[in-house]
Design a protein around this motif. Structure first.
Motif, PDB file in Angstrom:
ATOM      1  N   UNK B 335       0.585  -1.311  -0.339  1.00 44.72           N
ATOM      2  CA  UNK B 335       0.082  -0.034  -0.133  1.00 44.72           C
ATOM      3  C   UNK B 335       0.854   1.839   0.499  1.00 44.72           C
ATOM      4  N   UNK B 336       2.192   1.588   0.280  1.00 42.16           N
ATOM      5  CA  UNK B 336       2.835   2.209   0.802  1.00 42.16           C
ATOM      6  C   UNK B 336       3.934   1.908   0.952  1.00 42.16           C
ATOM      7  N   UNK B 337       5.522   2.855   0.545  1.00 44.31           N
ATOM      8  CA  UNK B 337       6.049   2.443   0.195  1.00 44.31           C
ATOM      9  C   UNK B 337       7.473   1.464   2.076  1.00 44.31           C
ATOM     10  N   UNK B 338       7.175   2.449   3.054  1.00 41.07           N
ATOM     11  CA  UNK B 338       7.691   2.015   4.237  1.00 41.07           C
ATOM     12  C   UNK B 338       6.496   1.031   5.356  1.00 41.07           C
ATOM     13  N   UNK B 387       5.268   6.254   4.860  1.00 35.39           N
ATOM     14  CA  UNK B 387       6.596   6.963   3.884  1.00 35.39           C
ATOM     15  C   UNK B 387       7.490   7.305   4.639  1.00 35.39           C
TER      16      UNK B 387
END
Lengths: 436, 469
Positions: B335-338, B387
């Motif tokens: 879903x998100x980078x981090x 992120x």
């Protein structure tokens, strides 16, 4: 080779952007370690720098300016086999294999390629005629006594080292006549035409395994396909991508898109080379946001691997028994790069008389990976030996696969470490079983 | 203190040989991380020992020169346990990966620390034996790392954690002494239970060189079911009722509504999007008992207003039903980078309260936190999708997690169930332990590692722990 400071600096600057991927694709890696279990180079070397997670960390470090590109960095980028097993297992959708290719592209744009490499990537692959020019003398040479002596007494090993000498042995005997040279451009279906398809002939299939491609096309004709084989077709560009070359790649891609796009109302473009199929499906990514965006997407949508196309249209009543004890090896560019695992198994299970033994870790690379078996001979052989050990655990007499690199590599492997086993392309078995 | 990596090499070349020492920048970068989000610190050199004699000799040198040394498996840890935050040496024991002995009469297995966890089961399952602990990274993580972190997994409710299977250890202490604790006996009360102390000591007391593990008989059968609930409280009540009915399922896993939605978005497997909770339940053992237990469990689910219950009728069915839980992390991580995964554990009966609190806290800090985990043992993994380039959001993540940790502790829970204290939980240790209690732990550390060179900066909070940023 030693990278100069100036070159390193330029490569470092190149890494501030990529051709296709973005910084987010690096950031997405959560370093969970899952990829270590499937990476062939981590298995052989057991060091983090030779893992997908490690390569992503290195590329990110160059991007973040924490690491200056070095010969060692470049080496790690080229040590990847591009088998894409890491992409299948990654929970976060990171593409370490494709990132390594992006890194190669950024590296190659600064480092001048050797003349021979340049000649092959830019000129030879574009013209199938030129390929024939090389094949003929090689095939003639293979038939001579000298070649037999070389193989017998390992003469090349003394002159050029083990990797070249064994690499020579991996190459099967060439017939001297390529597929494209000996086949007309249009072959009608046997019986009523149910499909009209175009056929993409891979370079290696064309010159090394023309007989296999003949079987593929015959099988398709028996399935009711009229097969169009444009003789002007150029290389899919996979060797260029692997080496980080994208200029000639895009030219060849545009040519192929135009050539096949010009054929009226075809149902599919079929190929029996997993590596080509994967690359041709990739064309749409290579032309995002260009005028070729739409054309390349239309082209890529039509690409079907032999199994992918044949599995849904095969009918049990058309199949005669083929009594064989087999095992199936998944080519990386079929199972990982194209996600096709069940179609070949469906086909093999449908053919009467075939007993299919499941191969342990069948989706693990055999170590062929283009010219990896020559450029990275030792590691490639370790990976191959592991594959052959697993093949030896089955009762199979025949290893079935679907890609020319795997055909060559596994044939060499079973000849060296196994007795009495042969390797076949899945289309050869389908053709054997299909009645005319 | 500053160590010059290149100069250090000569100290170790005679011990392990040149080809086991790595000091190029590329190698140092790749041994400066584990699976802990954001945390990174490069070592000065990496040494991959082949055997315990080499470790013994290395420990002599590092004690003499006071060089920090950090044992490491495959770096799949989630608390920064193998990150060399003080530089020095990273010591991966991955080349010490032999299974030394399987004792079929006493049901034990003797392994080197670098053995991959799943290889243990691959080795013993054909003998009808079973090693139950199954951390999510079992196909890559090492048994040495599991023992050092006392790792858990999905089967803990019934079978316990890694520490419940470690019978004995060979190790080299921080001071460089060869020590052996435990025996192959099921009963052993000679002296203090030092084996238990070593398990979960996060590589701060000693480096394990051999591990003796207990095996159990491989269960004959397994049954799988999933149940959906419109209310979190009903799901939690189901969990307590199952335990109260004296049934110990092998697996009792939980997914909250955010996780269900992310999995459905990612995999399109037909999960109901309007449900608050999903439970995945597996029973194992003798076939008839296993079936009987599953029947009772299904009744309990129904009595607790489960909106749908499905039992697997075949292995294929079971695979389909477990898919949602298996894909939970994958779906969230995309879903998100981090992805910042946490690890609180609370008493089982406080689960609904905890899950609700996590959701409220996420909303308060405008964060996207999905929760899944091991409902059966109260171990939850609130997972924040963020992120790492967004520094403002990261601050809110920290603040939210701090509140979540405090809440967990206030209802009798803990800040980490199975990931370890390492560097990222060290500043919260004082939420759980008094100054006196921590002081005793620090003294124990000093007995084993008087020069404070073995995995320094872990577990206990030092101001300089911030170096890891």
């Amino acid at each position: 080779m030693k990278l100069s400071n100036e070159q390193a600096k330029k490569i470092s600057d190149n890494f501030q952007s990529f051709d296709l991927l973005k910084y987010g694709d690096l950031q997405q890696c959560m370093r969970c370690s899952f990829c270590l279990s499937t990476c062939p180079t981590y298995k052989t070397d057991a060091i983090e720098t030779e893992s997908p997670r490690g390569r992503v960390a290195l590329i990110k470090a160059v991007y973040d300016k924490l690491l200056m590109p070095s010969d060692r960095f470049i080496q790690h980028m080229y040590d990847c086999l591009d088998c894409r097993a890491c992409q299948t297992i990654c929970p976060a959708g990171v593409k370490p294999g494709e990132l390594a290719l992006e890194a190669r592209e950024r590296i190659e744009s600064e480092l001048p390629q050797t003349l021979l490499k340049k000649f092959i990537l830019h000129k030879v692959l574009k013209s199938r005629k030129k390929i024939d020019i090389f094949v003929k003398p090689l095939s003639f040479f293979q038939k001579t006594k000298l070649s037999q002596l070389i193989k017998k007494y390992d003469i090349l090993k003394w002159i050029a080292g083990e990797s070249i000498s064994e690499g020579y042995k991996i190459l099967p005997n060439l017939s001297g006549k390529s597929f494209l040279k000996t086949t007309p451009e249009i072959l009608n279906s046997y019986g009523r035409e149910k499909y009209k398809i175009a056929f993409f002939v891979g370079c290696a299939m064309n010159v090394v395994f023309p007989g296999v491609t003949y079987s593929s096309v015959e099988a398709l004709r028996k399935l009711g396909c009229t097969v169009i084989i444009p003789h002007a077709q150029q290389c899919c560009g996979a060797p260029n991508i692997e080496e980080g070359e994208r200029e000639a790649y895009r030219e060849m891609a545009k040519f192929n898109i135009g050539l096949f796009g010009g054929i009226d109302s075809i149902d599919a473009i079929v190929t029996d080379c997993a590596a080509c199929g994967s690359e041709l499906k990739n064309y749409q990514k290579m032309f995002t946001n260009t005028e070729y965006n739409f054309k390349s997407a239309e082209f890529s949508k039509k690409i079907k691997d032999f199994s992918e196309f044949a599995a849904p249209i095969l009918n049990e009543k058309d199949l005669s028994p083929v009594n064989l004890e087999i095992t199936y090896d998944d080519p990386c560019h079929l199972c990982h790069a194209q996600g096709i695992k069940s179609a070949p198994r469906e086909i093999l299970n449908m053919i009467p008389g075939i007993n299919c033994n499941e191969l342990e870790n069948s989706d693990q690379c055999c170590g062929s990976a283009g010219i990896y078996s020559i450029t990275h001979y030792d590691r490639s052989m370790k990976i191959l030996k592991d594959k052959v050990n697993k093949i030896n655990k089955t009762n199979a007499d025949i290893v079935v696969t679907a890609n020319p690199g795997c055909l060559m590599q596994i044939t060499y492997g079973v000849n060296r470490w196994s007795k009495g086993k042969t390797v076949m392309h899945i289309s050869e078995i389908v053709n054997k079983s299909l009645k005319k | 203190m500053n160590f010059n990596g290149k100069a250090m090499i000569s100290l170790f070349e005679d011990i392990v040989g040149k080809d086991r020492i790595f000091s190029e920048p590329e190698e140092l970068i790749c041994y400066g991380y584990d699976a802990t989000p954001i945390a990174f610190h490069a070592p000065d050199i990496v040494i991959k020992p082949k055997n315990s004699d080499q470790i013994y000799e290395i420990m002599k040198v590092v004690n003499e020169y006071k060089i920090p040394i950090v044992p490491r498996g495959t770096g799949s840890g989630l608390s920064g346990g193998s990150i060399p935050i003080k530089g020095g040496i990273v010591l991966p024991t991955t080349d010490m990966n032999k299974i030394l002995d399987v004792d079929r009469e006493n049901l034990t297995i003797l392994v080197e620390p670098g053995v991959i966890t799943s290889d243990i089961n691959d080795t013993v399952s054909s003998l009808g034996l079973f090693y139950p602990p199954d951390p999510a990274s079992m196909k890559t993580c090492t048994i040495g790392g599991n023992a050092a972190e006392n790792s858990g997994g999905l089967r803990c409710l019934k079978y316990g954690v890694t520490g419940d299977y470690v019978l004995g250890l060979d190790m080299i202490s921080g001071a460089g002494k060869r020590l052996h604790y435990g025996t192959g006996c099921m009963k052993d009360v000679a002296g203090y239970n030092m084996t238990k102390l070593m398990v979960g000591s996060e590589g701060t007391l000693g480096i394990f060189t051999k591990i003796l593990l207990k095996l159990v008989p491989l269960p004959e059968a397994k049954n799988t079911a999933v149940a959906f609930f419109a209310d979190m409280v009903d799901a939690a009540k189901t969990v307590s009722d199952i335990i109260a009915a004296k049934i110990l399922p092998a697996t009792l896993e939980f997914l909250d509504s955010t996780t269900i939605r992310c999995v459905e978005d990612f995999a399109k497997i037909g999960l109901p999007l309007d449900k608050e909770a999903m439970l995945l339940i597996e029973t194992d053992g003798y076939e008839d008992i296993c079936k009987k237990e599953m029947r009772e469990i299904i009744n309990i689910c129904k009595n607790n207003k489960a909106t749908a219950v499905e039992e697997a009728k075949s292995d294929k069915d079971a695979e389909r039903l477990t898919a949602a839980r298996r894909m939970a992390l994958s779906a969230l991580a995309r879903v998100k980078p981090t992805t910042i995964l946490e690890d609180i554990t609370v008493p089982r009966n406080r689960l609904p309260e905890m899950v609700k609190y996590i959701q409220i806290t996420a909303n308060k800090y405008k964060l996207n936190i999905a929760t899944f985990g091991h409902a059966g043992d109260g171990n939850l993994h609130p997972t924040c999708l963020t992120n790492d380039q967004d520094k403002d959001e990261l601050k809110r993540v920290d603040a939210a997690y701090e509140e979540i940790f405090k809440k967990a502790v206030s209802i009798g829970g803990t800040i980490t169930g199975e990931h370890g204290t390492g560097i990222i939980k060290s500043k919260y240790l004082s939420l759980l332990k008094t100054e006196n209690e921590i002081e005793i732990m620090k003294k124990i550390k000093l007995i084993f590692d008087p020069n404070m060179i073995l995995n320094p900066g872990k577990i206990f909070y030092y101001e300089s722990s911030k170096d890891s940023e």
